[in-house]
Motif scaffolding. Structure first.
Motif, PDB file in Angstrom:
ATOM      1  N   LEU A 232       0.813  -1.212   0.000  1.00  0.00           N
ATOM      2  CA  LEU A 232       0.000   0.000   0.000  1.00  0.00           C
ATOM      3  C   LEU A 232       0.851   1.270   0.000  1.00  0.00           C
ATOM      4  O   LEU A 232       0.602   2.174  -0.805  1.00  0.00           O
ATOM      5  CB  LEU A 232      -0.955  -0.011   1.199  1.00  0.00           C
ATOM      6  N   ARG A 236       0.852   3.827  -3.167  1.00  0.00           N
ATOM      7  CA  ARG A 236       0.456   5.227  -3.008  1.00  0.00           C
ATOM      8  C   ARG A 236       1.514   6.161  -3.596  1.00  0.00           C
ATOM      9  O   ARG A 236       1.175   7.146  -4.265  1.00  0.00           O
ATOM     10  CB  ARG A 236       0.214   5.544  -1.524  1.00  0.00           C
ATOM     11  N   THR A 237       2.782   5.853  -3.361  1.00  0.00           N
ATOM     12  CA  THR A 237       3.868   6.663  -3.937  1.00  0.00           C
ATOM     13  C   THR A 237       3.779   6.690  -5.460  1.00  0.00           C
ATOM     14  O   THR A 237       3.906   7.745  -6.096  1.00  0.00           O
ATOM     15  CB  THR A 237       5.235   6.101  -3.497  1.00  0.00           C
ATOM     16  N   CYS A 239       1.113   5.999  -7.393  1.00  0.00           N
ATOM     17  CA  CYS A 239      -0.114   6.673  -7.835  1.00  0.00           C
ATOM     18  C   CYS A 239       0.047   8.192  -7.773  1.00  0.00           C
ATOM     19  O   CYS A 239      -0.361   8.910  -8.692  1.00  0.00           O
ATOM     20  CB  CYS A 239      -1.295   6.240  -6.977  1.00  0.00           C
ATOM     21  N   GLN A 240       0.643   8.682  -6.701  1.00  0.00           N
ATOM     22  CA  GLN A 240       0.839  10.128  -6.567  1.00  0.00           C
ATOM     23  C   GLN A 240       1.804  10.657  -7.630  1.00  0.00           C
ATOM     24  O   GLN A 240       1.609  11.759  -8.160  1.00  0.00           O
ATOM     25  CB  GLN A 240       1.343  10.448  -5.162  1.00  0.00           C
ATOM     26  N   GLU A 264      -8.559   2.583   0.684  1.00  0.00           N
ATOM     27  CA  GLU A 264      -7.655   3.652   1.127  1.00  0.00           C
ATOM     28  C   GLU A 264      -6.945   4.297  -0.065  1.00  0.00           C
ATOM     29  O   GLU A 264      -6.810   5.521  -0.129  1.00  0.00           O
ATOM     30  CB  GLU A 264      -6.617   3.086   2.091  1.00  0.00           C
ATOM     31  N   LEU A 265      -6.504   3.469  -0.980  1.00  0.00           N
ATOM     32  CA  LEU A 265      -5.756   3.990  -2.126  1.00  0.00           C
ATOM     33  C   LEU A 265      -6.645   4.825  -3.042  1.00  0.00           C
ATOM     34  O   LEU A 265      -6.166   5.739  -3.724  1.00  0.00           O
ATOM     35  CB  LEU A 265      -5.146   2.815  -2.903  1.00  0.00           C
ATOM     36  N   THR A 268      -6.416   8.655  -3.258  1.00  0.00           N
ATOM     37  CA  THR A 268      -5.372   9.416  -3.960  1.00  0.00           C
ATOM     38  C   THR A 268      -5.949  10.233  -5.103  1.00  0.00           C
ATOM     39  O   THR A 268      -5.248  11.058  -5.695  1.00  0.00           O
ATOM     40  CB  THR A 268      -4.303   8.470  -4.539  1.00  0.00           C
TER      41      THR A 268
END
Length: 405
Positions: A232, A236-237, A239-240, A264-265, A268
């Motif tokens: 996760l 997230r890194t 995706c951002q 949670e993801l 983003t």
């Protein structure tokens, strides 16, 4: 329309592929397909399913689909579900042939004349030898002699997106294809364990996306595939980092049964897609509700066949979301997915892999759905409209097994 014989065929040149043919007493033959773990699929077709189906009325598709459901613990996209999927597709093919109608007409008729394509940028030998979805099975070291000898175009699109992404995008745009999917993050050192990605690897994997944007701007729509390799925090890194490129979606950023983490993801604000490795309506429900996925993706020949796919599409439609059908597997999968995409209003586009379509797909079957100007449609022939190439049925090129009443 009683089922008289069930036949499996596994091509020696494509050991991850299996076809199932269902023969009825009135001489019709329905064609289905599945992918990966073909030894286990073959065993389940003949050991579990054939005794349930031989002598049954092939037109009772929903009843047979329920009869074929595996016991608890063998759901998802297990070998049992993949075997069921292949036979379910063959039963729908039979129903169309018997009615004299293409499959999409049995599903309510076409909602459009053609469906836009996006190209999954694999090469002709991508994951062709085993079920391992890792770079050493991506087929980027020259391919087979048969492919080299072929007179058809050879599209090394995986190598191209790594080395010349803007040129590859230009080729696709010239064909009328304005969307493409690539997966450079698979080659990052951190992808081996998935816990983190280094800044250097992150920047290296971003380069193909940035280069396409620099040269082609918004003319080419981009999709990123992560193959469920990442934790996760790492996902997230990534995706951002991809957000400024404005991708259509980021696919399979995590293992897709981690529904709460997907939820949670989703915060983003980058659209997420995925789910081809899931099967059964319960998993699709959780993908939509707990995972909050933007675009569920299902594989018709992994997740439960046509009977499953149309219900999964209805679940997505009830939530106001599109659904997409996976094809980086086999020609029957593409054909049945195209029929579904023609019939279902919440399918925005259809995946295809041009290296497969213009290469080995055309060697395996007759009647592939026509592709023109970046769009795909079906031929209008009854059922799926595709049949195995007679040349494929000759000699020792196939491992064949037959169960009959």
């Amino acid at each position: 329309m009683k089922i008289q014989r069930i036949e499996t065929l596994r091509p020696a040149a494509r050991p991850s592929l299996i076809w199932v043919r269902v023969h009825t007493e009135d001489g019709l033959v329905g064609l289905g397909e599945s992918w990966f773990g073909t030894d286990a699929i073959d065993a389940d077709v003949h050991g579990r399913l054939a005794p349930l189906l031989l002598g049954e009325d092939a037109s009772r598709i929903e009843a047979l689909h329920r009869k074929m459901q595996p016991y608890v613990g063998f759901g998802g996209t297990s070998a049992e579900t993949r075997a069921l999927s292949a036979i379910d597709v063959a039963l729908w093919d039979l129903a169309g042939q018997r009615a004299g109608l293409p499959l999409h007409d049995l599903l309510g008729g076409a909602t459009r004349a053609r469906v836009p394509l996006y190209n999954t940028c694999a090469g002709p030998d991508y994951v062709s030898k085993s079920a391992e979805v890792r770079p050493d099975n991506f087929g980027i070291k020259g391919g087979s002699g048969d492919d080299r000898a072929s007179s058809r175009p050879r599209y090394e699109d995986l190598d191209a997106f790594l080395e010349r992404p803007a040129e590859l995008a230009a080729e696709l745009l010239e064909m009328g294809i304005s969307a493409m999917k690539i997966w450079p993050f698979d080659f990052a050192e951190g992808a081996r364990h998935g816990m983190s990605i280094s800044p250097a690897d992150l920047n290296r994997a971003l380069w193909p996306f940035e280069e396409i944007r620099r040269v082609h701007g918004d003319r080419m729509r981009l999709k990123a595939e992560l193959h469920g390799l990442w934790s996760l925090p790492a996902a997230r890194t990534i995706c951002q980092a991809l957000a400024p490129i404005d991708p259509d979606w980021i696919e399979d950023p995590l293992w897709m049964d981690r529904f709460d983490q997907l939820g949670e993801l989703a915060d983003t604000c980058v659209p997420l897609a995925g789910g081809e490795t899931l099967g059964g309506l319960g998993q699709i429900r959780d993908l939509l509700h707990r995972g909050r996925i933007h675009t569920p993706i299902i594989d018709v020949t992994w997740g439960g066949g046509v009977s499953f796919a149309r219900k999964a599409a209805a679940l997505a439609e009830a939530e106001g979301r599109p659904i997409a059908f996976h094809d980086c597997s086999g020609p029957v999968t593409l054909a049945v997915s195209t029929h579904l995409a023609m019939a279902l209003a919440n399918v925005a586009e259809q995946e295809f892999t041009r290296a497969f379509y213009y290469g080995w797909y055309a060697d395996c079957v007759e009647g592939l759905p026509p592709v023109e100007d970046g769009m795909i449609r079906v031929s209008g022939e009854p059922g799926l409209g595709v049949r195995l190439n007679p040349e494929m049925l000759k000699g020792d090129a196939l491992h064949r097994r037959l169960s009959e009443s």
